[in-house]
Design an enzyme around this catalytic site. Structure first.
Site: not given
Lengths: 154, 449
Positions: B167, B204, B292, B294, B296, B299
């Protein structure tokens, strides 16, 4: 949050009898906060309904008849800038930022107000002693609500 | 037709709770809302078939309180829980407990969540899947001495990140060894406080990246489809403010490569749900790097829904119920443009959140205009939860038309009584830089100064 009621009073020469009557009225009507100001005199009372102790600001009117001189020290309030949840420490396990009786320097963090997941640090705008912490840990505070009573002369 | 589930408990609040609730209604699945005492007047409570109060206002005692939520599911007879985003949506332990209690967790498997939740592990998996990574560590760095050694090898500036972060939180940009010495212990203790885990890793620092993510949907039968990208470059404090699709800066070839990388990562972990793989993109060189995943619903999922015509939340529920994906790669046709502006209850200068009572509210409308919100006239915006109170999404044939539509919709959008960022969003949308599409994640720093 406690519902606050407001009642306006006007009186030029407050004395013990009037104050007693006033306290009774505040109690009966469950009034959270009472402010009275005239010329250089100011009376401010916060009752248990505001979850704070009553206290007097500068040039305050004492509750007894025999101490009509102005108090020796001038207390100052530290207020919240925002609506949020008051926390005395950065985490539940951590020590509180300040405790009553502690000396703080200008710029020191006094508490955190959590508002919508943002942590806003409230810092001392002046140096002095924390006389009283006016709110409880985890309590919701409103914008401009007094959080600490400080003695800047210490 | 038999409903997919007997009853779905929605373990969330705000606009996403309503979004899920509406999807359930369309699928003829009864809903149970849970709410904190402070949320008793919330729309997700009023609109659900059933509502159960699960605790006091602080999230830790309500929306994050696993035993209370599981009890609520059991007593209401819910056989599935939708976690929404935030709160428990990426909590592998919660997903595991749901399984043990015979409740379907509408999301990926606990193993999927676990694999992607720890960021260095996610980096290792991405590395194994041959997904491009920024130079950095593949394990956590326990000491400042080791951090200095690694940083020297990577080359400054570097980014110090919390391994359990997410987040946009727990990110520190470090320019030299002196800064690293100061920042490292601070970052560790902040990560401990925020995520309950002090582990850090190094990456980096990418000087002028775009933040572009790929939406994927995967079922239990090995079907995996990428649904294009979302460009989320406009951010404040590493948190997204505007999202759009397609990205104005990437070409088809790059889109293909990013989608293939995202799917490759999903195949590596046998991913089974909706998911989003976030990348940093150097748009000048058209290179991309895994950031990364997510695990789920995001938004900003409506942006993808608007341009693909696919209801992602319904699809997510169907996948959890064991149905195969309802579409194939060749069904994904993107021929329009969508933009989303997040509407936050915050002062747009310092981004300080400002809860309070909404004294007047007017929502925009019209063709291609969508509002996802939970607030209403006289609603009291609470200090306990996120400052995002709504999302405004528009769709049009081209980016230029979508910008015009968004301007019009923001003009119509009125919220009185609390600070909000509607005017600020309008300024961004109408800025020359945004309209030209040429900017990076530092856009707002430069825009505000």
């Amino acid at each position: 949050m406690k519902k606050k009621e407001n009642i306006n009073y006007t009186f030029s020469q407050p004395h013990l009898e009037q104050l007693q009557k006033l306290f009774e009225l505040l109690n009966v009507h469950k009034i959270a906060e009472f402010k009275w100001k005239e010329c250089d005199q100011e009376l401010k009372i916060k009752t248990q309904y505001a979850q704070t102790q009553e206290h007097f600001s500068s040039h305050s009117i004492p509750t007894s008849t025999h101490s009509s001189q102005p108090p020796k020290t001038e207390m100052k309030e530290v207020k919240s800038d925002v609506v949020g949840i008051f926390y005395q420490a950065p985490s539940p396990e951590a020590q509180p930022y300040v405790t009553e009786g502690q000396m703080v320097q200008e710029g020191d963090t006094l508490c955190i107000i959590e508002v919508m997941k943002a942590m806003i640090e409230i810092k001392a705008k002046f140096s002095g002693k924390i006389v009283s912490i006016l709110v409880k840990n985890g309590q919701v505070v409103e914008s401009e609500q007094a959080l600490f009573l400080m003695d800047p002369s210490c | 037709m038999k409903p997919l589930f007997q009853k779905i408990l929605i373990a969330n609040r705000g606009e996403i709770a309503l979004r899920i609730l509406r999807a359930c209604r369309e699928l003829s699945i009864p809903t149970v809302s849970i709410y904190s005492k402070a949320d008793q007047h919330s729309l997700h409570v009023k609109l659900a078939d059933e509502a159960i109060c699960i605790g006091p206002a602080p999230a830790i005692q309500s929306y994050l309180h696993i035993p209370q939520i599981l009890c609520a599911a059991k007593v209401s007879g819910a056989d599935a829980i939708h976690p929404g985003y935030g709160f428990l949506s990426e909590n592998a332990n919660f997903a595991q407990l749901c399984q043990e209690y015979g409740i379907c967790f509408i999301g990926p498997t606990p193993e999927n969540i676990q694999a992607m939740g720890e960021k260095t592990q996610a980096r290792r998996l991405a590395h194994a899947a041959k997904v491009p990574l920024l130079p950095g560590t593949l394990t956590t760095i326990p000491t400042v001495d080791l951090a200095l050694k690694e940083a020297h090898q990577i080359g400054y500036p570097i980014v110090l990140k919390a391994a359990a972060g997410g987040g946009g939180k727990g990110i520190y940009i470090v320019k030299n060894p002196e800064e690293l010495k100061i920042s490292f212990p601070r970052a560790q203790s902040e990560a401990q406080a925020a995520f309950g885990n002090p582990a850090m890793y190094l990456e980096k620092y990418c000087q002028s990246p775009r933040h572009i993510e790929i939406q994927v949907a995967c079922d239990r039968y090995g079907n995996q489809v990428a649904l294009g990208e979302r460009d989320c470059t406009i951010q404040r404090r590493h948190q997204k403010l505007i999202e759009e699709a397609p990205s104005p800066v990437i070409h088809d070839e790059l889109r293909q490569k990013m989608s293939e990388s995202a799917l490759q990562l999903c195949r590596t972990v046998n991913y089974q749900s909706l998911g989003t793989i976030e990348f940093l993109v150097d748009y000048k060189s058209q290179k991309f790097y895994f950031m990364e995943m997510n695990t789920r619903v995001q938004v900003e999922h409506p942006v993808t829904e608007m341009i693909t015509g696919i209801d992602l939340v319904k699809e997510q529920i169907k996948i959890a119920a064991g149905l195969p994906l309802s579409f194939k790669k060749e069904d994904i046709r993107i021929q329009s443009h969508a933009i989303e502006c997040r509407i936050n209850a915050e002062d747009p200068i310092h981004f300080t959140p400002g809860p309070g009572k909404i004294t007047a509210l007017h929502l925009p409308g019209g063709f291609g205009v969508r509002v996802e919100t939970f607030v209403y006239h006289h609603y009291q915006v609470l200090p306990y939860y996120d400052s995002m109170i709504g999302k405004l999404i528009v769709q049009s044939a081209t980016r230029i038309e979508a910008i015009k539509k968004m301007t019009q919709a923001l003009d119509e959008f009125i919220i009185l009584g609390i600070p909000n960022n509607i005017l600020f969003q309008k300024k961004i949308i109408n800025s020359e830089k945004f309209q030209a599409g040429q900017y990076d994640t530092r856009f707002l720093e430069e825009f505000s100064s």
